[in-house]
Design an enzyme around this catalytic site. Structure first.
Site, PDB file in Angstrom:
ATOM      1  N   HIS A 200      -6.082  66.219 -57.130  1.00  0.00           N
ATOM      2  CA  HIS A 200      -5.676  67.261 -57.438  1.00  0.00           C
ATOM      3  C   HIS A 200      -3.559  67.848 -57.869  1.00  0.00           C
ATOM      4  O   HIS A 200      -3.394  67.990 -58.932  1.00  0.00           O
ATOM      5  CB  HIS A 200      -5.648  68.783 -56.655  1.00  0.00           C
ATOM      6  CG  HIS A 200      -7.001  69.086 -56.161  1.00  0.00           C
ATOM      7  ND1 HIS A 200      -8.074  68.379 -56.119  1.00  0.00           N
ATOM      8  CD2 HIS A 200      -7.719  70.375 -56.762  1.00  0.00           C
ATOM      9  CE1 HIS A 200      -9.078  69.015 -56.103  1.00  0.00           C
ATOM     10  NE2 HIS A 200      -9.218  69.993 -56.252  1.00  0.00           N
TER      11      HIS A 200
ATOM     12  N   ASP B 202     -15.327  64.649 -57.748  1.00  0.00           N
ATOM     13  CA  ASP B 202     -14.326  64.884 -57.208  1.00  0.00           C
ATOM     14  C   ASP B 202     -14.788  66.297 -56.943  1.00  0.00           C
ATOM     15  O   ASP B 202     -14.831  66.752 -57.188  1.00  0.00           O
ATOM     16  CB  ASP B 202     -12.654  65.464 -57.513  1.00  0.00           C
ATOM     17  CG  ASP B 202     -11.645  65.970 -56.878  1.00  0.00           C
ATOM     18  OD1 ASP B 202     -11.771  65.734 -56.066  1.00  0.00           O
ATOM     19  OD2 ASP B 202     -11.293  66.868 -57.684  1.00  0.00           O
ATOM     20  N   SER B 203     -14.124  67.080 -55.751  1.00  0.00           N
ATOM     21  CA  SER B 203     -14.168  68.268 -54.500  1.00  0.00           C
ATOM     22  C   SER B 203     -14.557  69.334 -56.113  1.00  0.00           C
ATOM     23  O   SER B 203     -14.734  70.346 -55.689  1.00  0.00           O
ATOM     24  CB  SER B 203     -13.463  68.777 -53.318  1.00  0.00           C
ATOM     25  OG  SER B 203     -12.055  68.730 -54.132  1.00  0.00           O
TER      26      SER B 203
ATOM     27  N   CYS C  60     -10.988  61.243 -55.520  1.00  0.00           N
ATOM     28  CA  CYS C  60     -11.128  62.285 -54.694  1.00  0.00           C
ATOM     29  C   CYS C  60     -10.559  62.142 -53.141  1.00  0.00           C
ATOM     30  O   CYS C  60     -11.346  60.661 -52.458  1.00  0.00           O
ATOM     31  CB  CYS C  60     -12.274  63.119 -54.415  1.00  0.00           C
ATOM     32  SG  CYS C  60     -12.009  64.093 -52.906  1.00  0.00           S
TER      33      CYS C  60
ATOM     34  N   CYS D 288      -3.556  63.318 -53.031  1.00  0.00           N
ATOM     35  CA  CYS D 288      -4.433  63.671 -53.762  1.00  0.00           C
ATOM     36  C   CYS D 288      -4.788  64.839 -55.259  1.00  0.00           C
ATOM     37  O   CYS D 288      -3.653  64.237 -55.826  1.00  0.00           O
ATOM     38  CB  CYS D 288      -4.671  65.815 -52.842  1.00  0.00           C
ATOM     39  SG  CYS D 288      -5.542  66.821 -53.218  1.00  0.00           S
TER      40      CYS D 288
ATOM     41  N   GLU E 273      -7.161  74.698 -57.794  1.00  0.00           N
ATOM     42  CA  GLU E 273      -8.395  75.191 -57.912  1.00  0.00           C
ATOM     43  C   GLU E 273      -8.231  77.025 -58.498  1.00  0.00           C
ATOM     44  O   GLU E 273      -8.926  77.424 -59.311  1.00  0.00           O
ATOM     45  CB  GLU E 273      -9.241  75.700 -56.235  1.00  0.00           C
ATOM     46  CG  GLU E 273      -9.166  74.304 -55.982  1.00  0.00           C
ATOM     47  CD  GLU E 273     -10.384  73.617 -57.081  1.00  0.00           C
ATOM     48  OE1 GLU E 273     -11.379  73.902 -57.113  1.00  0.00           O
ATOM     49  OE2 GLU E 273     -10.054  72.677 -57.607  1.00  0.00           O
TER      50      GLU E 273
HETATM   51  N1  DGL Z   1      -8.907  66.173 -54.929  1.00  0.00           N
HETATM   52  C1  DGL Z   1      -9.283  65.690 -53.914  1.00  0.00           C
HETATM   53  C2  DGL Z   1      -8.045  64.464 -53.106  1.00  0.00           C
HETATM   54  O1  DGL Z   1      -8.000  63.472 -53.683  1.00  0.00           O
HETATM   55  C3  DGL Z   1      -8.871  66.452 -52.316  1.00  0.00           C
HETATM   56  C4  DGL Z   1      -9.057  68.751 -52.800  1.00  0.00           C
HETATM   57  C5  DGL Z   1      -9.529  69.473 -51.610  1.00  0.00           C
HETATM   58  O2  DGL Z   1      -9.225  69.788 -50.864  1.00  0.00           O
HETATM   59  O3  DGL Z   1     -10.957  69.355 -51.581  1.00  0.00           O
HETATM   60  O4  DGL Z   1      -8.453  64.778 -51.468  1.00  0.00           O
END
Ligand code: DGL
Length: 278
Positions: free
Chosen positions: A191, A16-17, A79, A189, A157
């Site tokens: 997150h 993931d990012s 992600c 997402c 984050e």
């Molecule tokens: N967790 C990531 C997703 O599912 C993206 C988060 C980011 O913007 O880096 O899209």
């Protein structure tokens, strides 16, 4: 040719990012507790959401290359933003099976909605890619309402999941979904499951929240089982957490968000870290 025992014992690579993919990793550890995991969070270059798709693609491939070089037996692109940018290339580039997050969540949402109105909250890049609209296009009678929620990733984050600021932002982002009368909301997402408390508070109990984390874990179980790739071991598992940022910070924020799931983290170096242009 069937895989060797050493190949079966190889870890599942999860990328993931940043911290969001840990929600997927934790669910995978729940359904496949004997599998080793190698996780890579590109925290130095997160967020991906506001970046141009070509840049996300380049970063994602660098991260996936690193995990493949580590010898993983399957890759989970945990992600949505990276899945939308890189899935097709990744499937051509690597020999291992690749699991992504968009389709499993879309399938579940189509299965549980009663009124056919499905909301999607996601990053700006995922919204632009129309990945969920495409994934849901084959389901008859579904109307999709998408609301990008860029600041949600920033909160996660920073390890912030509650408080007046996150609540005010959630009210604003979720209003279009409420106005559309959606009875099902995809957390598009990885997150966002970490903000499930505030999202559920704003949406109310009658709305189904579909998390790409738990659906993707189930998909990972299915893929490993169908391809006969599950480990023969029944002991505990090794979990390796790699970050492109500071390892102490990674460990600290992970523990704030998920308790004791991450015990140690290691820093690795990939490409340069350009500024995000918002
Ligand atoms: N967790 C990531 C997703 O599912 C993206 C988060 C980011 O913007 O880096 O899209």
């Amino acid at each position: 040719m069937s895989p060797t025992t050493t190949e079966l014992r190889a870890p599942i690579g999860i990328f993931d990012s940043g911290f969001g993919g840990l929600t997927v990793a934790r669910q995978i550890a729940d359904v496949l507790p004997h599998e080793d995991i190698a996780y890579l969070g590109d925290t130095a270059r997160a967020p991906y959401g506001p970046r141009p798709i070509a840049e996300v693609r380049q970063y994602a491939l660098e991260c996936l290359d690193r995990l493949v070089n580590h010898g993983v037996k399957a890759l989970v692109i945990a992600c949505n933003t990276a899945s939308a940018a890189v899935l097709r290339d990744a499937r051509e580039r690597y020999d291992v099976p690749i699991i992504e997050v968009v389709l499993p969540a879309a399938r579940r949402a189509a299965g549980v909605t009663r009124n056919g109105r499905v909301g999607v909250i996601c990053t700006a890049a995922t919204a632009t890619s129309m990945a969920y609209e495409d994934a849901l296009a084959a389901s008859v009678g579904i109307t999709v309402t998408t609301s990008p929620c860029p600041r949600f990733v920033e909160f996660v984050e920073a390890g912030i999941t509650a408080g007046p600021e996150v609540l005010a932002v959630a009210r604003e982002y979720l209003q279009p979904i409420k106005d559309a009368g959606c009875d099902t909301l995809i957390l598009g997402c990885t997150h966002y499951p970490l903000l499930r408390g505030v999202i559920s508070y704003v949406m109310g109990d009658s709305v189904n929240l579909v998390s790409s984390a738990s659906e993707t874990a189930q998909e990972t179980w299915r893929v490993l089982n169908d391809l006969h790739l599950t480990t023969p071991d029944q002991g505990g598992s090794n979990r390796l957490f790699l970050t492109t940022g500071d390892s102490d910070r990674f460990k600290g924020i992970s523990q704030r968000l998920l308790g004791q799931f991450v015990h140690t983290a290691e820093t690795i170096h990939l490409g340069r870290v350009p500024k995000v242009h918002r």
